[in-house]
Design a protein around this motif. Structure first.
Motif, PDB file in Angstrom:
ATOM      1  N   ALA A  80       0.731  -1.138  -0.033  1.00  0.00           N
ATOM      2  CA  ALA A  80       0.267   0.065  -0.181  1.00  0.00           C
ATOM      3  C   ALA A  80       0.642   1.417   0.046  1.00  0.00           C
ATOM      4  O   ALA A  80       1.835   1.382   0.957  1.00  0.00           O
ATOM      5  CB  ALA A  80      -0.985  -0.079   1.208  1.00  0.00           C
ATOM      6  N   ASN A  81       0.524   2.042  -1.074  1.00  0.00           N
ATOM      7  CA  ASN A  81       1.172   3.450  -1.028  1.00  0.00           C
ATOM      8  C   ASN A  81       0.451   4.386  -1.828  1.00  0.00           C
ATOM      9  O   ASN A  81      -0.541   3.819  -2.368  1.00  0.00           O
ATOM     10  CB  ASN A  81       2.581   3.289  -1.593  1.00  0.00           C
ATOM     11  CG  ASN A  81       2.419   3.059  -3.180  1.00  0.00           C
ATOM     12  OD1 ASN A  81       2.286   3.945  -4.128  1.00  0.00           O
ATOM     13  ND2 ASN A  81       2.922   1.508  -3.493  1.00  0.00           N
ATOM     14  N   PRO A  82       0.593   5.657  -1.907  1.00  0.00           N
ATOM     15  CA  PRO A  82      -0.351   6.472  -2.506  1.00  0.00           C
ATOM     16  C   PRO A  82      -0.687   6.297  -3.956  1.00  0.00           C
ATOM     17  O   PRO A  82      -1.672   6.631  -4.509  1.00  0.00           O
ATOM     18  CB  PRO A  82       0.457   7.931  -2.315  1.00  0.00           C
ATOM     19  CG  PRO A  82       0.897   7.850  -0.960  1.00  0.00           C
ATOM     20  CD  PRO A  82       1.613   6.418  -1.299  1.00  0.00           C
ATOM     21  N   ASP A  83       0.293   5.686  -4.584  1.00  0.00           N
ATOM     22  CA  ASP A  83       0.047   5.252  -6.180  1.00  0.00           C
ATOM     23  C   ASP A  83      -1.288   4.219  -6.240  1.00  0.00           C
ATOM     24  O   ASP A  83      -1.479   4.349  -7.210  1.00  0.00           O
ATOM     25  CB  ASP A  83       1.300   4.879  -6.646  1.00  0.00           C
ATOM     26  CG  ASP A  83       2.430   5.925  -6.692  1.00  0.00           C
ATOM     27  OD1 ASP A  83       2.106   7.025  -6.661  1.00  0.00           O
ATOM     28  OD2 ASP A  83       3.716   5.271  -6.804  1.00  0.00           O
ATOM     29  N   ASN A  84      -1.584   3.760  -5.069  1.00  0.00           N
ATOM     30  CA  ASN A  84      -2.786   2.841  -5.208  1.00  0.00           C
ATOM     31  C   ASN A  84      -4.072   3.133  -4.999  1.00  0.00           C
ATOM     32  O   ASN A  84      -5.148   2.532  -4.835  1.00  0.00           O
ATOM     33  CB  ASN A  84      -2.257   1.546  -4.322  1.00  0.00           C
ATOM     34  CG  ASN A  84      -1.118   0.908  -4.320  1.00  0.00           C
ATOM     35  OD1 ASN A  84      -0.298   1.020  -3.469  1.00  0.00           O
ATOM     36  ND2 ASN A  84      -0.704   0.533  -5.551  1.00  0.00           N
ATOM     37  N   TYR A  85      -4.195   4.636  -5.010  1.00  0.00           N
ATOM     38  CA  TYR A  85      -5.523   5.433  -5.065  1.00  0.00           C
ATOM     39  C   TYR A  85      -5.842   6.215  -6.013  1.00  0.00           C
ATOM     40  O   TYR A  85      -5.164   6.747  -6.465  1.00  0.00           O
ATOM     41  CB  TYR A  85      -5.499   5.853  -3.542  1.00  0.00           C
ATOM     42  CG  TYR A  85      -5.370   5.066  -2.251  1.00  0.00           C
ATOM     43  CD1 TYR A  85      -6.352   4.358  -1.558  1.00  0.00           C
ATOM     44  CD2 TYR A  85      -3.830   4.545  -2.091  1.00  0.00           C
ATOM     45  CE1 TYR A  85      -6.167   3.541  -0.746  1.00  0.00           C
ATOM     46  CE2 TYR A  85      -3.673   3.626  -0.939  1.00  0.00           C
ATOM     47  CZ  TYR A  85      -4.913   3.292  -0.109  1.00  0.00           C
ATOM     48  OH  TYR A  85      -4.615   2.051   0.577  1.00  0.00           O
ATOM     49  N   LEU A  86      -7.125   6.350  -6.285  1.00  0.00           N
ATOM     50  CA  LEU A  86      -7.804   7.365  -7.067  1.00  0.00           C
ATOM     51  C   LEU A  86      -8.376   8.716  -6.109  1.00  0.00           C
ATOM     52  O   LEU A  86      -9.146   8.201  -5.125  1.00  0.00           O
ATOM     53  CB  LEU A  86      -8.928   6.729  -7.919  1.00  0.00           C
ATOM     54  CG  LEU A  86      -8.602   5.696  -9.037  1.00  0.00           C
ATOM     55  CD1 LEU A  86      -8.235   4.444  -8.430  1.00  0.00           C
ATOM     56  CD2 LEU A  86      -9.539   5.487  -9.987  1.00  0.00           C
ATOM     57  N   CYS A  87      -7.983   9.415  -6.408  1.00  0.00           N
ATOM     58  CA  CYS A  87      -8.448  10.931  -5.798  1.00  0.00           C
ATOM     59  C   CYS A  87      -8.261  12.056  -6.591  1.00  0.00           C
ATOM     60  O   CYS A  87      -7.267  12.263  -7.234  1.00  0.00           O
ATOM     61  CB  CYS A  87      -7.641  11.015  -4.355  1.00  0.00           C
ATOM     62  SG  CYS A  87      -8.215  12.417  -3.292  1.00  0.00           S
ATOM     63  N   GLN A  88      -9.160  12.979  -6.589  1.00  0.00           N
ATOM     64  CA  GLN A  88      -8.930  14.245  -7.516  1.00  0.00           C
ATOM     65  C   GLN A  88      -7.759  14.833  -7.191  1.00  0.00           C
ATOM     66  O   GLN A  88      -7.076  15.685  -7.935  1.00  0.00           O
ATOM     67  CB  GLN A  88     -10.365  14.993  -7.529  1.00  0.00           C
ATOM     68  CG  GLN A  88     -11.435  14.281  -8.168  1.00  0.00           C
ATOM     69  CD  GLN A  88     -11.996  15.236  -9.273  1.00  0.00           C
ATOM     70  OE1 GLN A  88     -11.986  16.442  -9.347  1.00  0.00           O
ATOM     71  NE2 GLN A  88     -13.071  14.813  -9.965  1.00  0.00           N
ATOM     72  N   ASN A  89      -7.544  14.694  -5.808  1.00  0.00           N
ATOM     73  CA  ASN A  89      -6.083  15.543  -5.291  1.00  0.00           C
ATOM     74  C   ASN A  89      -5.235  14.266  -4.810  1.00  0.00           C
ATOM     75  O   ASN A  89      -5.358  13.669  -3.712  1.00  0.00           O
ATOM     76  CB  ASN A  89      -6.330  16.490  -4.128  1.00  0.00           C
ATOM     77  CG  ASN A  89      -5.045  16.729  -3.513  1.00  0.00           C
ATOM     78  OD1 ASN A  89      -4.007  16.514  -3.924  1.00  0.00           O
ATOM     79  ND2 ASN A  89      -5.130  17.556  -2.471  1.00  0.00           N
ATOM     80  N   PRO A  90      -4.237  13.798  -5.955  1.00  0.00           N
ATOM     81  CA  PRO A  90      -3.552  12.360  -5.526  1.00  0.00           C
ATOM     82  C   PRO A  90      -2.673  12.706  -4.408  1.00  0.00           C
ATOM     83  O   PRO A  90      -2.087  11.579  -3.739  1.00  0.00           O
ATOM     84  CB  PRO A  90      -2.811  12.366  -6.968  1.00  0.00           C
ATOM     85  CG  PRO A  90      -2.878  13.526  -7.501  1.00  0.00           C
ATOM     86  CD  PRO A  90      -4.048  14.435  -7.124  1.00  0.00           C
ATOM     87  N   HIS A  91      -2.364  14.006  -3.840  1.00  0.00           N
ATOM     88  CA  HIS A  91      -1.450  14.019  -2.813  1.00  0.00           C
ATOM     89  C   HIS A  91      -2.296  13.869  -1.548  1.00  0.00           C
ATOM     90  O   HIS A  91      -1.534  13.879  -0.428  1.00  0.00           O
ATOM     91  CB  HIS A  91      -0.635  15.532  -2.917  1.00  0.00           C
ATOM     92  CG  HIS A  91      -0.112  15.719  -4.081  1.00  0.00           C
ATOM     93  ND1 HIS A  91       1.271  14.996  -4.430  1.00  0.00           N
ATOM     94  CD2 HIS A  91      -0.152  16.579  -5.188  1.00  0.00           C
ATOM     95  CE1 HIS A  91       1.694  15.479  -5.489  1.00  0.00           C
ATOM     96  NE2 HIS A  91       0.819  16.177  -5.939  1.00  0.00           N
ATOM     97  N   PHE A  92      -3.706  14.008  -1.438  1.00  0.00           N
ATOM     98  CA  PHE A  92      -4.244  13.971   0.115  1.00  0.00           C
ATOM     99  C   PHE A  92      -4.038  12.753   0.519  1.00  0.00           C
ATOM    100  O   PHE A  92      -3.779  12.921   1.963  1.00  0.00           O
ATOM    101  CB  PHE A  92      -5.695  14.007  -0.529  1.00  0.00           C
ATOM    102  CG  PHE A  92      -6.583  14.109   0.806  1.00  0.00           C
ATOM    103  CD1 PHE A  92      -6.780  15.313   1.440  1.00  0.00           C
ATOM    104  CD2 PHE A  92      -7.108  12.894   1.257  1.00  0.00           C
ATOM    105  CE1 PHE A  92      -7.458  15.146   2.721  1.00  0.00           C
ATOM    106  CE2 PHE A  92      -8.052  12.815   2.385  1.00  0.00           C
ATOM    107  CZ  PHE A  92      -8.157  14.017   3.164  1.00  0.00           C
ATOM    108  N   VAL A  93      -3.735  11.630   0.200  1.00  0.00           N
ATOM    109  CA  VAL A  93      -3.662  10.412   0.789  1.00  0.00           C
ATOM    110  C   VAL A  93      -2.285  10.088   1.537  1.00  0.00           C
ATOM    111  O   VAL A  93      -2.195   9.375   2.389  1.00  0.00           O
ATOM    112  CB  VAL A  93      -4.116   9.284  -0.019  1.00  0.00           C
ATOM    113  CG1 VAL A  93      -5.461   9.268  -0.499  1.00  0.00           C
ATOM    114  CG2 VAL A  93      -3.095   9.158  -1.266  1.00  0.00           C
TER     115      VAL A  93
END
Length: 396
Positions: free
Chosen positions: A59-72
């Motif tokens: 798990a790392n931030p690259d595994n997430y969809l979000c309109q602001n990819p830095h948020f996670v």
């Protein structure tokens, strides 16, 4: 009706809500969790085929969809998959590794729910089930929350009500409605990690293939690529690779499937032409892919009725292109009924990435699936619940 005064009220007894509550409780805060269902952790219990894929080692931030990819980034870095694994091991929950970093309970997903409820008990958290939120009002020193059981006054209100997936488990849009009530933007939602349905002609074309699975590389029109199995179903296509790509697919788009990622079909056919020139192409292909699938393609007139020695170089190239770039245009998805998660939700630009608190309304927090954060298939969405729940639990 009596008014109970609390430091923290959490709406939703799922993964994120329980995680937030127990962390706040350990800080000495008075905490209650309310949920309209009969039992806590309903989605946890059915996840992973009843064994709960509770996190992913990768798990790392690259595994997430979000309109602001830095948020996670903040929450995931401060409460990692290894922190949750430590809790699992402390409670003696036995687990095993599967492919691609996935971790599952050996016995039952109930082990994870029991662990969270035990921690909530130790932290002094009250969990009130069959308690529906009727109204929420902002007051000078917090919030008044009216439920079907009692009224609460709290300093901090945490919305962990999940998305719209699996309505049979009691999913409701309350989290989005509360966000809108307090002036937060809610981004459009849709089902994600969900099987595709097919157009009628394709359904007929692949009738009888239900249950056939093929290791494939699946690509979206936007260029996102996943390699795992695809699975033919009565209604269309499923399997891990299809669920993954569904989060990136938009209506009307094609999906490209490399059905033979470990072969070079052109080279294979050239080799077979030398070894067994009289063999029927259909027979050769049936050794490379499931026989029933190949038969269906022949019945649809998509493959030539030839022996290998009748194939030209151009034929071999056409077959190469066909199997390495097999295109299908889904009719749609099966929707929230079978989706694993909801794409979209509370706009993360409205929230603090460190605390999950609303930037507009002091004391109001949104965590877990209700936010516009969607993980890949494979334990990533649970990790977001643990991380975002922990982040809010440190400050509420």
């Amino acid at each position: 009706m009596s008014l109970q005064h609390l430091d923290v009220l959490v709406i939703g007894a799922g993964a994120a809500g329980l995680m937030c509550a127990l962390n706040a409780g350990y800080r000495g805060r008075s905490v209650a969790v309310v949920d309209m269902g009969k039992k806590p952790g309903r989605k946890i219990i059915i996840s992973g085929g009843g064994r709960c894929n509770f996190t992913n080692q990768n798990a790392n931030p690259d595994n997430y969809l979000c309109q602001n990819p830095h948020f996670v980034k903040s929450a995931l870095s401060r409460y990692t998959q290894y922190d949750f694994i430590d809790m699992v091991e402390r409670h003696g929950v036995e687990y095993h590794h599967k492919t691609l970093g996935q971790l599952f309970c050996d016995n039952s997903a109930h082990d994870i729910v029991e662990m969270l409820m035990t921690e909530c008990g130790w932290a002094g958290v009250q969990v009130k089930m069959q308690s529906e939120v009727v109204k929420v009002a902002k007051v000078d020193d917090g919030f008044i929350v009216t439920t079907s059981g009692k009224d609460y006054h709290c300093q901090s209100l945490v919305v962990a009500s999940g998305g719209l997936t699996m309505p049979k488990l009691g999913a409701t849009p309350i989290g989005y409605k509360l966000a809108e009530q307090f002036g937060l933007t809610v981004l459009p939602t849709c089902a994600a990690l969900v099987p595709f349905t097919l157009h009628d002609q394709d359904k007929q074309r692949f009738d009888g293939l239900s249950g056939i699975s093929v290791d494939s590389v699946v690509s979206s029109e936007s260029g996102v690529v996943f390699r795992e199995n695809i699975l033919f179903t009565h209604r269309g296509l499923s399997g891990p690779a299809i669920l993954q790509i569904s989060s990136f697919w938009k209506a009307g788009e094609w999906v490209s499937i490399n059905l033979l990622p470990d072969e070079k079909v052109y080279d294979k056919l050239q080799s077979l032409r030398q070894e067994a020139p009289q063999r029927a192409l259909k027979t050769a292909l049936s050794h490379m892919l499931p026989k029933r699938f190949i038969e269906r393609l022949y019945q649809a007139g998509e493959l030539p009725e030839k022996n290998l020695n009748q194939l030209s170089n151009s034929d071999c190239q056409s077959l190469h292109d066909y199997f390495h770039d097999w295109k299908i245009k889904p009719n749609g998805t099966e929707g929230y009924r079978t989706a694993e998660v909801t794409l979209g939700g509370v706009d993360t630009d409205e929230l603090s990435s460190k605390t999950m608190e609303s930037k507009k309304v002091s004391g109001l927090y949104f965590i877990g699936e209700v936010t516009d954060v969607t993980g890949w298939l494979g334990g990533y969405n649970f990790q977001w619940s643990w991380s975002s729940g922990w982040a809010a639990g440190q400050v509420v």
